[in-house]
Scaffold this active site. Structure first.
Site, PDB file in Angstrom:
ATOM      1  N   CYS A  95      38.102  78.263  87.118  1.00  0.00           N
ATOM      2  CA  CYS A  95      36.647  78.464  87.113  1.00  0.00           C
ATOM      3  C   CYS A  95      36.176  79.131  88.398  1.00  0.00           C
ATOM      4  O   CYS A  95      34.992  79.105  88.716  1.00  0.00           O
ATOM      5  CB  CYS A  95      35.920  77.139  86.946  1.00  0.00           C
ATOM      6  SG  CYS A  95      35.928  76.519  85.276  1.00  0.00           S
ATOM      7  N   ARG A 135      51.847  81.196  89.616  1.00  0.00           N
ATOM      8  CA  ARG A 135      51.211  80.775  90.875  1.00  0.00           C
ATOM      9  C   ARG A 135      51.930  81.309  92.094  1.00  0.00           C
ATOM     10  O   ARG A 135      53.044  81.808  92.017  1.00  0.00           O
ATOM     11  CB  ARG A 135      51.168  79.248  90.920  1.00  0.00           C
ATOM     12  CG  ARG A 135      50.181  78.729  89.880  1.00  0.00           C
ATOM     13  CD  ARG A 135      49.903  77.264  90.017  1.00  0.00           C
ATOM     14  NE  ARG A 135      48.898  76.864  89.064  1.00  0.00           N
ATOM     15  CZ  ARG A 135      47.702  76.359  89.384  1.00  0.00           C
ATOM     16  NH1 ARG A 135      47.374  76.179  90.635  1.00  0.00           N
ATOM     17  NH2 ARG A 135      46.843  76.019  88.443  1.00  0.00           N
ATOM     18  N   ARG A 154      31.821  76.292  83.763  1.00  0.00           N
ATOM     19  CA  ARG A 154      32.093  77.561  83.104  1.00  0.00           C
ATOM     20  C   ARG A 154      31.453  77.529  81.731  1.00  0.00           C
ATOM     21  O   ARG A 154      31.901  76.770  80.856  1.00  0.00           O
ATOM     22  CB  ARG A 154      33.605  77.717  82.965  1.00  0.00           C
ATOM     23  CG  ARG A 154      34.031  79.041  82.386  1.00  0.00           C
ATOM     24  CD  ARG A 154      35.528  79.095  82.185  1.00  0.00           C
ATOM     25  NE  ARG A 154      35.869  80.413  81.710  1.00  0.00           N
ATOM     26  CZ  ARG A 154      36.576  81.308  82.391  1.00  0.00           C
ATOM     27  NH1 ARG A 154      37.079  81.004  83.562  1.00  0.00           N
ATOM     28  NH2 ARG A 154      36.804  82.493  81.889  1.00  0.00           N
TER      29      ARG A 154
HETATM   30  C1  SPV Z   1      45.131  72.317  88.991  1.00  0.00           C
HETATM   31  O1  SPV Z   1      45.508  72.582  87.845  1.00  0.00           O
HETATM   32  O2  SPV Z   1      44.046  71.784  89.238  1.00  0.00           O
HETATM   33  C2  SPV Z   1      45.992  72.664  90.120  1.00  0.00           C
HETATM   34  C3  SPV Z   1      47.384  72.965  89.852  1.00  0.00           C
HETATM   35  O3  SPV Z   1      45.568  72.623  91.247  1.00  0.00           O
HETATM   36  S1  SPV Z   1      48.284  71.548  89.499  1.00  0.00           S
HETATM   37  O4  SPV Z   1      49.212  71.338  90.597  1.00  0.00           O
HETATM   38  O5  SPV Z   1      48.978  71.796  88.266  1.00  0.00           O
HETATM   39  O6  SPV Z   1      47.407  70.423  89.377  1.00  0.00           O
END
Ligand code: SPV
Ligand code: MN
Length: 624
Positions: free
Chosen positions: A275, A389, A420
């Protein structure tokens, strides 16, 4: 150290590693490490301290283990998660509830005994022919009131390497830890792997939170959201710890906005995945403190926030030179970067939205990939995964606030809840009060689903403070903790943003417009400009936005753009209230304040409607 541990440890590790453990000699830590060895049966154990040599060893091991592959630019590596392991998995992420305890029925849970038994079966012998890694880190600035020491056990050097980039080193802090002091611990096992070093038994992926022991256990997964103990696994434990101790653990960025005459104004922001969270924290000309997790405490009579992390695990999709220049530069120059689930061709990473031609073949999250290929589930594939990522450390970011590691955290002037939707909320608005903001912006936050959570995309979902996936207590209790926090001091202003309004199918705002909204919030935080009462919050006046668009983006901001973006859409706002009233009717412990704020919002919107109609131009509203 007790003799049993000594014999066990010495049989599995070098004298040097043993000496590192002997210097800690904390019963709870030693027991956790001993149990991992007995259960997972590693061939050997490596214990890392805070030295650069040990950190470098882990980095090399990730490459030797083939969990990461070096790319052409120095310091860059790529890591792949399995095809079915590209995001957090809610269904298999559960709280282990001991006999005699109950947990809110909305939380995914199972009896503790059953969960421990299942996990031990899945992890038994899981480290065969592998090296167990023992790491010590710290959440929040070390040696401060914010700090939470953490002990990570894993057989994945990628996990340990990611943690080196993302968290502060914590071995020295463990040496000084008083007996009985609280710390978090994690045991992760990769499980059986295929030729790509990804878990074969991904259907047996489990992530279990043994919250009464401050422990998280995970197996048959590599994706960092499921394996990197200090990230989302910790957040769930931290929310409970904060509840016990009277502070807050939030899924928020921290950034500094630079106001007139060198004024520094700090904002925290909760935005559900994809978002605009990282790009808000990274706005050119402003400074980043952290992009994902914040702890709030009252210190010296001030509302202060500390960055829990030391780096960024950010979505790479749509990062390009134009929209995210600082990150883009970091990702294309020699720094330590782990790319995950991008496309690689000739040792160069490619991703969706990078504004460069993407090759039609290469290596990606599917293995050897060619355009038009379908995945093992028969679904179309993309060159890079949408949730691909990058992992980088704060110190490599040019725009990091020099004060990002302040032991007292940073004073917060504003909290932003970023939703959003395409048809309801104006791009930016300010709450009438802390209570109004927490209840109608934070607790009513909605977003369309994205790729960071596995499941159907494009559905509007409710996500309390963007923390829904990580709540480890009832929704009502969590909202109440927010309402009560810092009640006797001046609290930050609360804002709501929505970067995704559309007209005739096209976005009404450019990606860089958020820089203007932040500058407006900065002025509002200091009461430098007036605002208009829109019934569901205060919105900017045209006369204040026009010069900001010129100053920040060198754009001419037209009256028509302002009207299109800031028209109060009463039917959609009322429909959102209807949805939220339905949602909160299913919450057992909805706070009275929440009901009152929703009712008051409805009354204000109905009154505006009867006076001015269903769609109200901002030019028809009164300044307050
Ligand atoms: C999220 O999805 O909010 C993240 C990545 O920051 S995770 O490490 O998958 O949570
Ligand atoms: Mn996050």
């Amino acid at each position: 150290m007790n003799e049993k541990y000594e014999t066990l440890f010495k049989g599995k590790m070098s004298d040097e590693c043993f000496a590192k453990l002997a210097a800690i000699d904390n019963d709870e830590a030693m027991e956790f490490i001993a149990h991992a060895i007995e259960l997972c049966e590693p061939e050997s154990v490596f214990v890392a301290d805070d030295s650069d040599d040990d950190v470098a060893y882990i980095r090399r091991l990730a490459i030797d283990n083939k969990e990461e592959t070096p790319l052409a630019i120095e310091g860059h590596t790529v890591h792949f998660d399995g095809y079915f392991d590209q995001a957090r998995k809610k269904e298999v992420t559960k709280y282990l509830v001991p006999d005699g305890e109950t947990m809110d029925s909305k939380l995914n849970q199972m009896p503790r005994d059953e969960g421990i038994k299942e996990m031990e079966e899945l992890q038994r012998g899981a480290y065969h022919r592998r090296r167990m890694l023992v790491r010590f880190f710290c959440l929040g600035p070390t040696d401060t009131i914010f700090a939470i020491p953490c002990l990570q056990i894993t057989d994945s050097a990628y996990v340990a390497h990611s943690e080196d980039l993302l968290y502060r080193r914590g071995y020295e802090a463990f040496k000084d830890l008083p007996a009985g002091a609280e710390f978090f611990k994690y045991r992760h096992a990769t499980g059986e792997v295929d030729e790509r070093m990804t878990s074969k038994n991904y259907e047996l992926n489990r992530v279990y939170m043994d919250y009464t022991r401050n422990t998280v256990l995970s197996v048959n997964t590599q994706y960092a959201g499921n394996t990197v103990g200090l990230k989302k696994l910790s957040l769930r434990l931290a929310i409970r710890k904060a509840d016990r101790e009277g502070w807050l653990a939030e899924h928020m960025f921290i950034m500094r906005s630079n106001g007139p005459n060198g004024r520094k104004t700090y904002f925290c922001g909760a935005f559900p995945s994809a978002c605009g969270k990282t790009s808000t924290a990274m706005i050119p000309g402003e400074n980043i403190v952290g992009d994902d997790l914040a702890y709030f405490r009252v210190i010296d009579g001030q509302f202060r926030a500390a960055n829990v992390e030391n780096g960024i695990f950010g979505i790479i999709t749509d990062v390009n030179a134009k929209d995210d220049p600082v990150i883009y530069e970091l990702l294309t120059s020699p720094h330590e970067v782990i790319f995950s689930n991008v496309l690689v061709k000739d040792r160069k990473p490619y991703w969706l939205g990078m504004d460069e031609e993407i090759p039609s073949e290469g290596i990606n999250y599917c293995g050897e990939w060619k355009e038009g290929m379908t995945g093992p589930d028969g679904r179309p594939t993309t060159p890079s995964h949408k949730n691909a990522r990058y992992t980088v450390q704060m110190s490599d970011l040019k725009n990091a606030d020099p004060d990002w590691d302040n032991p007292k955290g940073l004073p917060v002037s504003g909290i932003i809840y970023g939703g959003r939707d395409s048809d309801t909320s104006v791009p930016v608005r300010e709450a009438y009060s802390w209570e109004h903001g927490i209840c109608t912006m934070g607790a009513m936050l909605e977003s369309e689903t994205t790729s960071a959570t596995i499941g159907k995309e494009g559905v509007r979902v409710w996500n309390v403070m963007s923390n829904m996936d990580f709540l480890s207590m009832s929704v009502g209790q969590y909202i109440n903790n927010n309402l009560k926090f810092a009640a006797d001091i001046q609290r930050p202003k609360v804002f709501g943003t929505n970067y995704f309004l559309k007209k005739d199918g096209s976005y009404l705002n450019g990606k860089r417009d958020k820089a203007v909204w932040v500058k407006w919030m900065e002025l509002r935080a200091h009461n430098d400009v007036a605002a208009l009462d829109a019934g569901y919050g205060l919105i900017p006046e045209y006369k204040d936005l026009k010069p900001l668009f010129k100053q920040v983006l060198d754009n001419e901001y037209s009256k028509q753009d302002y009207i299109d973006q800031f028209t109060v859409r009463i039917p959609e706002c009322l429909a959102k209230l209807d949805r939220m009233e339905d949602v909160y009717a299913t919450v057992n412990d909805t706070p009275q304040a929440m009901k009152d704020e929703m009712a008051a919002q409805r009354r204000r919107l109905e009154k505006l409607k009867s006076e001015k109609g269903e769609y109200i131009s901002p030019f028809d509203l009164q300044p307050v």
